[in-house]
Scaffold this motif. Structure first.
Motif, PDB file in Angstrom:
ATOM      1  N   LYS A   1       0.861  -1.174   0.000  1.00  0.00           N
ATOM      2  CA  LYS A   1       0.000   0.000   0.000  1.00  0.00           C
ATOM      3  C   LYS A   1       0.898   1.224   0.000  1.00  0.00           C
ATOM      4  N   ALA A   2       0.374   2.345  -0.487  1.00  0.00           N
ATOM      5  CA  ALA A   2       1.155   3.571  -0.442  1.00  0.00           C
ATOM      6  C   ALA A   2       1.246   4.094   1.004  1.00  0.00           C
ATOM      7  N   PHE A   3       2.277   4.836   1.278  1.00  0.00           N
ATOM      8  CA  PHE A   3       2.466   5.503   2.570  1.00  0.00           C
ATOM      9  C   PHE A   3       2.499   4.517   3.741  1.00  0.00           C
TER      10      PHE A   3
ATOM     11  N   GLY B   1      -4.777   4.594  -4.248  1.00  0.00           N
ATOM     12  CA  GLY B   1      -4.339   4.682  -5.636  1.00  0.00           C
ATOM     13  C   GLY B   1      -3.381   3.568  -6.010  1.00  0.00           C
ATOM     14  N   ALA B   2      -2.548   3.176  -5.065  1.00  0.00           N
ATOM     15  CA  ALA B   2      -1.540   2.148  -5.351  1.00  0.00           C
ATOM     16  C   ALA B   2      -2.192   0.786  -5.582  1.00  0.00           C
ATOM     17  N   THR B   3      -3.106   0.397  -4.694  1.00  0.00           N
ATOM     18  CA  THR B   3      -3.704  -0.936  -4.854  1.00  0.00           C
ATOM     19  C   THR B   3      -4.683  -0.938  -6.025  1.00  0.00           C
ATOM     20  N   ALA B   4      -5.294   0.208  -6.315  1.00  0.00           N
ATOM     21  CA  ALA B   4      -6.181   0.275  -7.481  1.00  0.00           C
ATOM     22  C   ALA B   4      -5.363   0.016  -8.749  1.00  0.00           C
ATOM     23  N   THR B   5      -4.154   0.565  -8.790  1.00  0.00           N
ATOM     24  CA  THR B   5      -3.287   0.354  -9.946  1.00  0.00           C
ATOM     25  C   THR B   5      -2.903  -1.123 -10.061  1.00  0.00           C
TER      26      THR B   5
ATOM     27  N   TYR C   1       3.338   3.282  -6.202  1.00  0.00           N
ATOM     28  CA  TYR C   1       2.352   2.471  -6.924  1.00  0.00           C
ATOM     29  C   TYR C   1       3.056   1.361  -7.690  1.00  0.00           C
ATOM     30  N   ARG C   2       4.218   1.722  -8.268  1.00  0.00           N
ATOM     31  CA  ARG C   2       4.961   0.705  -9.013  1.00  0.00           C
ATOM     32  C   ARG C   2       5.448  -0.389  -8.068  1.00  0.00           C
ATOM     33  N   ALA C   3       5.814   0.016  -6.847  1.00  0.00           N
ATOM     34  CA  ALA C   3       6.262  -0.982  -5.867  1.00  0.00           C
ATOM     35  C   ALA C   3       5.113  -1.921  -5.493  1.00  0.00           C
ATOM     36  N   VAL C   4       3.941  -1.347  -5.238  1.00  0.00           N
ATOM     37  CA  VAL C   4       2.789  -2.168  -4.851  1.00  0.00           C
ATOM     38  C   VAL C   4       2.382  -3.088  -6.015  1.00  0.00           C
TER      39      VAL C   4
END
Ligand SMILES: Cc1ncc(COP(=O)(O)O)c(C=O)c1O
Lengths: 489, 449
Positions: free
Chosen positions: A323-325, B134-138, B166-169
């Protein structure tokens, strides 16, 4: 009483919020990129407030009544939690601020990690996962990374009891594993013989919920975990039911290797009409380096004059970000508040009363409703919502009829191993009076089921809408109240 | 307190259950592990806890105390008071997933309206009820594409200017699948445009992912690009900032198959990174493959309009290991926040906020570009974020700015080694001209010192 949609309430030219005029010279816009149509509604602030107030009145909620939705731990969400999460010092911090400007946040996250470790017995915690299912994904990817790190590539299967929640098999599949279902025995435990037979060098791990989704403590949990370990597998704990175990038993002591914790169930952060949740993952020391990073650590110990300096630690063999952050910080503030108010003694009382309430309701319903695995339950229990001598009535009808008595229905048709399941979780925050009223109504509905089954078949009679046509919804698939095509005309 | 029983009630209940004590309800827990002593701080009263948290919160320096020019995926916007007034309704925030539609029409209609607003904003046919962020949606877009091609196309082409987190996730999510290839995001070539990715897109490519505005704030028309991606049969996902779509062409109009992104700019407080809102919308061909909850309109027996969760056969509670995703709890209340925010601002307000951001960011960029030692690319169109080439390390400059009460931009060298001394600055409607001038003064002083 149908509430119009925001598009139906819209009137061209109406404005809801005013913003300041630009205080800088205007820049040129790249005309070829500028959008021509913007099909959004136009409402006044009062339009909006009334609309959503009307909608709120169509909802059932914990604040309005008893919500015994099994597996979801619909306990009271203390109001102080909401105040704390909105303190400007927390709410207005940016996730990428330099750590020296957010020591308050990091201290809170660190303490919460420590509390969760203490409560569950594990050695390290990540707060990053967004919900239970994402915690599961994190955990199973850790299992995968662990075997891989040992060069063990034969392990292609995850064992999942047949009573498990749907997220368990879905998670295993998403993590690249084949799912092997393990049956339950006649007492509602994992069938030990079937487990033994399934355990070999192709098994990566077991996903186990304890208490399980029948609300029953796995009586041989230590043995179950030992069997999996002997075969070289790891045991993942689905922590959805931790509300039964606070100060009662620590999952790490029972042999679990990895587990998620639902802050939105056990630690009273609100369910929000379907989230946000928060699903921290706790692990034994051997798996700490696989956690998604970063996690909060003390960079410099404090002393009498200076507080410790907190910062981030990046695990060395991390499965990567999920997840981000840093996860759902706002939920962490609420859970921290809840734990601080309770302390060890208060948390144990939470679980004791959650279990007392469930057993009390079970005792009052037993005899009228069939209890397929009948023994002392933990925080919830499952009955059959069907009688052989009232064949027209199903669990769904009982659920709908409960609405007429102003109760939220229990979870139904889960777990799958109980015919016409009604899964009831009262939680510790309900009074005896509420439980008695609910039990009385359940007994009355059982009577109605036998004498006036159509009353149930056609229920609910008192809600804003009656039973809705789900087939039509899926067939016509109207997912949007103003389609872009129409907007263009 | 939250546990209400009196001693006598407890005794009565135990009698009905038929056990002598509460302890006896736990006889099935192995004795050696039963009732561990937990070493936690002593319980506090609400009053004491409030004081303690107040104290912790006050240690932080916030975007209210500092002048904020930090963005990089989370943005400092004004949230009108009416949004939180609705979010605080217990009827919304203490309900759960609307499995029982007859008593959940409020939540269901709000989600339906959310889906409508997002579909219209992105130019897509349908939106789900939300993903985590946004990251998991991507990442879920990639999973959709993988399943769309039944695993037969194994290449995922990702622009280096997609948010690094996002690229990492995305990589974490795709790690569960065998033999997939994620390429294109060469961090040594951060400023490559979408077109530069085209040579990598082939008949084995399932999905191409670009961001709009991209991580560096840049916008470009993706219409031709979308067409070229489709020529090789691949799908195109555009990661968006929904606020920018109030001003610029939608991904739907430009030909994207999936639009996803971070919904935080739509009325959700920064809250140190979460909870936020994952936006996910597709063209109609992919609706049945979309993960997550979906609300559809229908009627009851009397013909009254109502809403239900629909196409549930995609989901884990029905499909189990064959589900499109394991997602269950999502971001319901955050989707409600975005719905209320978009309803309040509406067509005019949302555009106005986007324009304020645009103009203020451009003014800031022009001013900074005039400061000796600092450089901004003013030729490439951008929305409200831009890259500043600095005379020193961003870390040092930010320290100086912080001493002057300014929360500086994001240090791009964290993710792009080639971007040493490059700062990503975000400007929103919250920044006044005075804030911008204070920033520029500080940068000038820095370059003189
Ligand atoms: C037993 C069990 N496991 C897992 C989950 C998934 O948790 P979440 O909805 O937080 O993703 C649930 C949720 O509702 C559950 O009841």
């Amino acid at each position: 009483m149908t509430e119009p949609t925001i598009y139906e309430l819209s009137s061209p030219g109406r404005v809801g919020v005013r913003y300041p005029q630009p205080d800088v010279p205007l820049a040129e816009l790249p005309q070829d990129l500028v959008r021509q149509d913007l099909p959004l509604p136009e409402l006044s602030e009062l339009n909006v407030i009334r609309h959503f107030m009307h909608l709120s009145h169509l909802n059932y909620s914990i604040d309005s009544g008893f919500y015994p939705l099994g597996s979801c731990t619909m306990k009271y969400n203390p109001k102080i939690n909401e105040e704390m999460a909105r303190l400007p010092g927390f709410a207005y911090t940016h996730p990428l601020q330099p750590i020296e400007t957010v020591q308050g946040n990091l201290a809170l996250m660190y303490e919460l990690q420590e509390y969760l470790k203490e409560i569950t017995g594990f050695d390290a915690v990540t707060l990053q996962p967004a919900a239970g299912a994402q915690g599961e994904f994190t955990g199973v990817m850790i299992i995968r990374a662990y075997h891989k790190s040992r060069g063990d590539s034969k392990r292609t299967k995850i064992l999942v009891p047949d009573s498990a929640h749907g997220t368990n098999p879905a998670t295993s599949a998403m993590s690249g594993y084949e799912v092997v279902h393990i049956p339950s025995d006649s007492r509602g435990n994992v069938d030990i013989e079937a487990l033994r037979a399934a355990c070999d060098e192709t098994v990566a791990g077991l996903m186990l919920t304890n208490p399980n989704t029948l609300g029953l403590f796995e009586e041989q949990v230590v043995e179950v975990n030992r069997i999996v370990h002997e075969a070289g597998g790891l045991v993942y704990g689905d922590g959805a039911n931790l509300n039964a175990l606070l100060g009662i038993a620590r999952p790490a002591d029972l042999g679990f290797d990895i587990m998620h914790i639902n802050l939105h169930k056990t630690f009273s952060t609100p369910h929000g009409g379907g989230g946000p949740g928060s699903g921290p993952v706790a692990v034994k020391a051997a798996f700490k380096e696989f956690l998604p990073g970063p996690i909060v650590e003390v960079l410099e110990e404090g002393d009498e004059e200076l507080p410790p300096v907190f910062g981030f630690y990046q695990p060395t063999q991390s499965i990567g970000r999920v997840k981000a952050f840093h996860g759902h910080f706002g939920m962490m503030v609420r859970a921290y508040t809840y734990i601080s108010i309770h302390g060890a003694e208060g948390l144990r009382k939470v679980s004791e009363y959650a279990v007392l309430n469930a057993n009390y309701l079970l005792a009052r319903m037993r005899g009228t409703y069939k209890v397929p695995y009948d023994r002392i339950c933990k925080h919830e229990f499952v009955v059959e919502g069907v009688w052989d001598d009232a064949p027209e009535v199903h669990a769904l009808d009982i659920a709908k009829r409960l609405m007429d008595y102003n109760f939220h229905p229990p979870t139904n048709y889960f777990p799958l191993i109980v015919r016409e399941a009604l899964m009831i979780e009262p939680t510790e925050t309900e009074t005896k009076q509420t439980l008695d009223r609910f039990a009385d109504v359940m007994l009355k509905i059982a009577e109605e089921a036998h004498q006036q089954p159509e009353l149930l078949r056609e229920a609910p009679h008192s809600t804003p809408v009656g039973r809705l046509d789900e087939v039509k919804a899926a067939k016509e698939l109207v997912l949007c109240c103003w389609l872009p095509e129409e907007a263009k005309n | 307190m939250y546990t209400p029983h009196t001693d006598s009630e407890r005794e009565e209940m135990l009698k009905v259950i038929g056990v002598p004590s509460i302890e006896s309800l736990f006889a099935d827990v192995p004795a050696e592990y039963r009732f561990p002593r937990l070493n936690l701080p002593e319980p506090l009263s609400e009053m004491e806890v409030a004081a303690q948290l107040q104290e912790l919160a006050s240690i932080n320096e916030t975007t209210r105390d500092l002048i904020c020019f930090l963005g990089a995926g989370a943005y400092n916007h004004y949230v009108p008071a009416a949004v939180d007034a609705i979010l605080r309704r217990g009827e919304f925030y203490t309900a759960y997933t609307p499995y029982q539609p007859e008593v959940s029409q409020g939540t269901l209609q709000a989600i339906f309206e959310y889906q409508s607003l997002i579909a219209n904003l992105t130019g897509m046919d349908a939106s789900n009820a939300s993903h985590y962020d946004g990251a998991t949606a991507t990442a879920e877009a990639a999973v959709l594409a993988y399943h769309h091609f039944r695993g037969k196309r194994t290449r995922f082409v990702v622009s280096p200017s997609v948010n690094p987190q996002y690229r990492a996730v995305l990589r974490t999510y795709l790690n569960g699948y065998e033999n997939l290839e994620v390429i294109g995001d060469d961090v040594e070539k951060p400023f490559e445009t979408a077109e530069d990715l085209l040579p990598l897109v082939d008949a084995n490519t399932a999905l191409v992912i670009v961001q709009y505005p991209d991580f560096f704030g840049r916008i470009q028309d993706l219409t031709d690009f979308a067409q070229k991606v489709h020529e090789s049969g691949a799908l195109l996902t555009v990661v968006v900032n929904p606020l920018a779509l109030a001003l610029f062409k939608s991904p739907g109009e430009m030909g994207a198959d999936i639009a996803c992104g971070e919904g935080q700019p739509l009325g959700i407080p920064l809250s140190y990174g979460g909870p936020y809102l994952g936006i996910f919308a597709t063209k109609k061909d992919y609706v049945r493959k979309m993960a997550g909850r979906l609300v559809g309109e229908t009627t009851d027996k009397e013909g009254r309009r109502g809403y239900v969760l629909t196409l549930t056969a995609r989901e884990q509670h029905i499909r189990r290991e064959k589900a499109t995703s394991n997602i269950c709890t999502n971001q319901g209340l955050m989707a409600l926040a975005a719905t209320v925010y978009m309803s309040l601002l509406g067509k005019t307000g949302l555009r106005q906020v986007a324009e304020l951001c645009y103009h203020k960011a451009h003014y800031t960029a022009q001013q900074i570009n005039q400061i000796p030692g600092f450089e901004v690319d003013l030729k490439t169109p951008f929305f409200h974020e831009f890259v500043v080439k600095c005379p020193d390390s961003v870390e040092e400059i930010n320290e100086y700015l912080l001493d002057n009460g300014i929360l500086g931009g994001y240090d791009l060298s964290n993710d792009y080694p080639a971007l040493k001394n490059h700062m990503l600055l975000a400007v929103t409607e919250m920044n006044t001209r005075e804030d911008i001038e204070i920033l520029c003064e500080a940068l000038k002083e820095y370059s003189h010192d």
